[in-house]
Write a protein that holds these residues in place. Structure first.
Motif, PDB file in Angstrom:
ATOM      1  N   TYR A  80      13.610   9.704 -36.391  1.00 29.79           N
ATOM      2  CA  TYR A  80      14.813  10.396 -35.918  1.00 29.79           C
ATOM      3  C   TYR A  80      15.448  11.318 -36.964  1.00 29.79           C
ATOM      4  O   TYR A  80      15.890  12.429 -36.627  1.00 29.79           O
ATOM      5  CB  TYR A  80      15.845   9.383 -35.446  1.00 29.79           C
ATOM      6  CG  TYR A  80      15.894   9.182 -33.947  1.00 29.79           C
ATOM      7  CD1 TYR A  80      15.032   9.847 -33.089  1.00 29.79           C
ATOM      8  CD2 TYR A  80      16.838   8.328 -33.371  1.00 29.79           C
ATOM      9  CE1 TYR A  80      15.087   9.662 -31.727  1.00 29.79           C
ATOM     10  CE2 TYR A  80      16.899   8.137 -32.003  1.00 29.79           C
ATOM     11  CZ  TYR A  80      16.035   8.803 -31.184  1.00 29.79           C
ATOM     12  OH  TYR A  80      16.092   8.632 -29.827  1.00 29.79           O
ATOM     13  N   PRO A  81      15.556  10.897 -38.228  1.00 27.26           N
ATOM     14  CA  PRO A  81      16.196  11.791 -39.202  1.00 27.26           C
ATOM     15  C   PRO A  81      15.550  13.169 -39.268  1.00 27.26           C
ATOM     16  O   PRO A  81      16.248  14.183 -39.428  1.00 27.26           O
ATOM     17  CB  PRO A  81      16.036  11.036 -40.533  1.00 27.26           C
ATOM     18  CG  PRO A  81      16.013   9.597 -40.129  1.00 27.26           C
ATOM     19  CD  PRO A  81      15.258   9.570 -38.828  1.00 27.26           C
ATOM     20  N   LEU A  82      14.214  13.230 -39.156  1.00 30.36           N
ATOM     21  CA  LEU A  82      13.534  14.517 -39.203  1.00 30.36           C
ATOM     22  C   LEU A  82      13.981  15.420 -38.063  1.00 30.36           C
ATOM     23  O   LEU A  82      14.076  16.646 -38.228  1.00 30.36           O
ATOM     24  CB  LEU A  82      12.009  14.315 -39.139  1.00 30.36           C
ATOM     25  CG  LEU A  82      11.358  13.575 -40.311  1.00 30.36           C
ATOM     26  CD1 LEU A  82       9.868  13.379 -40.038  1.00 30.36           C
ATOM     27  CD2 LEU A  82      11.572  14.334 -41.613  1.00 30.36           C
ATOM     28  N   TYR A  83      14.252  14.817 -36.909  1.00 27.25           N
ATOM     29  CA  TYR A  83      14.645  15.615 -35.735  1.00 27.25           C
ATOM     30  C   TYR A  83      16.109  16.043 -35.832  1.00 27.25           C
ATOM     31  O   TYR A  83      16.428  17.235 -35.742  1.00 27.25           O
ATOM     32  CB  TYR A  83      14.421  14.807 -34.451  1.00 27.25           C
ATOM     33  CG  TYR A  83      14.560  15.642 -33.200  1.00 27.25           C
ATOM     34  CD1 TYR A  83      13.460  16.279 -32.642  1.00 27.25           C
ATOM     35  CD2 TYR A  83      15.804  15.826 -32.579  1.00 27.25           C
ATOM     36  CE1 TYR A  83      13.582  17.060 -31.501  1.00 27.25           C
ATOM     37  CE2 TYR A  83      15.937  16.598 -31.443  1.00 27.25           C
ATOM     38  CZ  TYR A  83      14.822  17.214 -30.907  1.00 27.25           C
ATOM     39  OH  TYR A  83      14.948  17.997 -29.779  1.00 27.25           O
ATOM     40  N   TRP A  84      17.010  15.067 -36.045  1.00 24.69           N
ATOM     41  CA  TRP A  84      18.431  15.396 -35.976  1.00 24.69           C
ATOM     42  C   TRP A  84      18.907  16.201 -37.174  1.00 24.69           C
ATOM     43  O   TRP A  84      19.925  16.908 -37.089  1.00 24.69           O
ATOM     44  CB  TRP A  84      19.253  14.120 -35.815  1.00 24.69           C
ATOM     45  CG  TRP A  84      18.960  13.408 -34.517  1.00 24.69           C
ATOM     46  CD1 TRP A  84      18.324  12.219 -34.358  1.00 24.69           C
ATOM     47  CD2 TRP A  84      19.254  13.882 -33.198  1.00 24.69           C
ATOM     48  NE1 TRP A  84      18.201  11.915 -33.020  1.00 24.69           N
ATOM     49  CE2 TRP A  84      18.766  12.917 -32.282  1.00 24.69           C
ATOM     50  CE3 TRP A  84      19.884  15.016 -32.690  1.00 24.69           C
ATOM     51  CZ2 TRP A  84      18.885  13.048 -30.915  1.00 24.69           C
ATOM     52  CZ3 TRP A  84      20.005  15.159 -31.313  1.00 24.69           C
ATOM     53  CH2 TRP A  84      19.517  14.190 -30.444  1.00 24.69           C
ATOM     54  N   LYS A  85      18.182  16.126 -38.278  1.00 24.28           N
ATOM     55  CA  LYS A  85      18.542  16.963 -39.432  1.00 24.28           C
ATOM     56  C   LYS A  85      18.375  18.453 -39.123  1.00 24.28           C
ATOM     57  O   LYS A  85      19.014  19.299 -39.757  1.00 24.28           O
ATOM     58  CB  LYS A  85      17.671  16.601 -40.639  1.00 24.28           C
ATOM     59  CG  LYS A  85      18.139  15.388 -41.429  1.00 24.28           C
ATOM     60  CD  LYS A  85      19.369  15.685 -42.262  1.00 24.28           C
ATOM     61  CE  LYS A  85      19.684  14.564 -43.224  1.00 24.28           C
ATOM     62  NZ  LYS A  85      20.918  14.822 -44.017  1.00 24.28           N
ATOM     63  N   ASN A 107      23.247  13.167 -40.346  1.00 27.39           N
ATOM     64  CA  ASN A 107      23.613  14.480 -40.877  1.00 27.39           C
ATOM     65  C   ASN A 107      24.664  14.411 -41.979  1.00 27.39           C
ATOM     66  O   ASN A 107      24.868  15.394 -42.699  1.00 27.39           O
ATOM     67  CB  ASN A 107      24.100  15.380 -39.740  1.00 27.39           C
ATOM     68  CG  ASN A 107      22.961  15.814 -38.835  1.00 27.39           C
ATOM     69  OD1 ASN A 107      21.822  15.944 -39.292  1.00 27.39           O
ATOM     70  ND2 ASN A 107      23.237  15.993 -37.557  1.00 27.39           N
ATOM     71  N   ALA A 108      25.326  13.252 -42.107  1.00 26.74           N
ATOM     72  CA  ALA A 108      26.302  13.090 -43.184  1.00 26.74           C
ATOM     73  C   ALA A 108      25.680  12.475 -44.428  1.00 26.74           C
ATOM     74  O   ALA A 108      26.374  12.285 -45.433  1.00 26.74           O
ATOM     75  CB  ALA A 108      27.471  12.221 -42.699  1.00 26.74           C
ATOM     76  N   GLY A 109      24.374  12.155 -44.381  1.00 29.88           N
ATOM     77  CA  GLY A 109      23.703  11.632 -45.561  1.00 29.88           C
ATOM     78  C   GLY A 109      23.717  10.127 -45.698  1.00 29.88           C
ATOM     79  O   GLY A 109      23.691   9.606 -46.818  1.00 29.88           O
TER      80      GLY A 109
END
Length: 315
Positions: free
Chosen positions: A18-23, A90-92
């Motif tokens: 998911y991080p790869l997509y939503w980033k 997105n906030a890290g």
């Protein structure tokens, strides 16, 4: 590879990545991302429901205020989880979101003890003690309570608790939840469009495609998970689910360079030890129970003739 295992892998790997997509969508306000997830999830579910000709059965199943009330509560919890996930990524805070997924199974265990008065075996109590210790260590390491991890774990556990009592199938339940959330989502998106701050159609064609695709990456793994749960043992599903937070943890550290102190790592190690302890205890107990069933059902003279593979399949 068994279809159930394949479905589970698709679900957990998708969630883990998911991080790869939503980033890719970090320039779009988080609330808009969450609302678009609802709208496009509804569109995808509507297509699936129409293709499978499920609408008539769906309408028959929701003619009850109790059902509508249950799914209203579950939709609130799943929306909170969806919104917090995209905001945290997105906030890290990818590493902290992975902690939430790691501790979620043991939050479920605690709910079982507190709400359903379930009894825990000694090693299960050890697991609970370890995960509590891990959360305390992480709180000290972060300098604050890891509220993102705890909120994600608790809201998803509450979501699962309600779904356990809800009568609809996974597909019908997800459809009803998105229908309940659809009107507020549309109202919000129309509002930001009128204000001139709406993202859809105003950034780029790629962003528009990613927003639409948000519905696919939201619903498709859920459908795969529901299919996997029907095809493979829950013990195997429980082990495979740790693929998701492991991938998120590694992405946070290796791909996005999020900080991880030695003290924080100790907290994670305690949580991992809790999961290993609980999982191994569950597998040993399950195997022993099945062997006892087989020994009762199989005459002593025939017990030595039972193939090992049959016992493994039973487990």
């Amino acid at each position: 590879m068994e279809p159930g295992v394949l479905y589970a892998l698709v679900a957990f790997i998708t969630w883990g990545l998911y991080p790869l997509y939503w980033k890719q969508l970090n320039g779009i306000p988080d609330m808009q991302l969450a609302m678009h997830r609802i709208v496009w999830s509804f569109v995808l579910l509507s297509i699936v429901m129409t293709f499978k000709r499920q609408w008539t059965e769906f309408y028959r199943g929701i003619k009850s205020w109790r059902i509508l009330g249950l799914y209203t509560m579950s939709s609130i919890f799943i929306f909170t989880n969806w919104y917090l996930l995209v905001w945290a990524i997105n906030a890290g805070y990818i590493v902290e979101t992975s902690l939430g997924v790691f501790i979620n199974p043991l939050i479920n265990v605690m709910f079982g003890v507190l709400i359903f008065k379930e009894k825990l075996f000694p090693w299960q109590w050890v697991s609970v003690a370890l995960v509590c210790s891990g959360v305390v260590v992480c709180a000290v390491a972060y300098g604050k309570l890891p509220w993102i991890a705890l909120t994600m774990a608790i809201t998803f556990a509450l979501y699962g608790l309600i779904k356990k009592q809800a009568p609809l199938s996974a597909l019908h339940g997800m459809t009803l939840e998105t229908i309940i959330l659809l009107l507020p989502a549309l109202v919000y998106l129309i509002y930001v469009e009128c204000k001139g701050t709406g993202a859809f159609g105003h950034v780029s064609a790629l962003m528009d495609c990613l927003l639409i695709g948000g519905g696919v990456v939201t619903i498709y793994p859920l459908l795969c998970f529901a299919a996997a749960a029907q095809l493979i043992p829950l013990s195997l599903l429980g082990i495979l689910q740790y693929i998701q937070p492991t991938l998120q943890f590694l992405l946070g550290i290796l791909a996005y360079g999020e900080p991880l102190s030695m003290f924080q790592l100790i907290g994670f190690i305690l949580v991992w030890a809790a999961l290993v302890t609980y999982t191994v205890d569950g597998l040993v107990r399950s195997r022993r129970d099945h062997k006892e069933v087989i020994s009762v059902q199989t005459p002593v003279s025939e017990a030595s003739d039972v193939p090992f593979t049959r016992v493994e399949q039973a487990v």
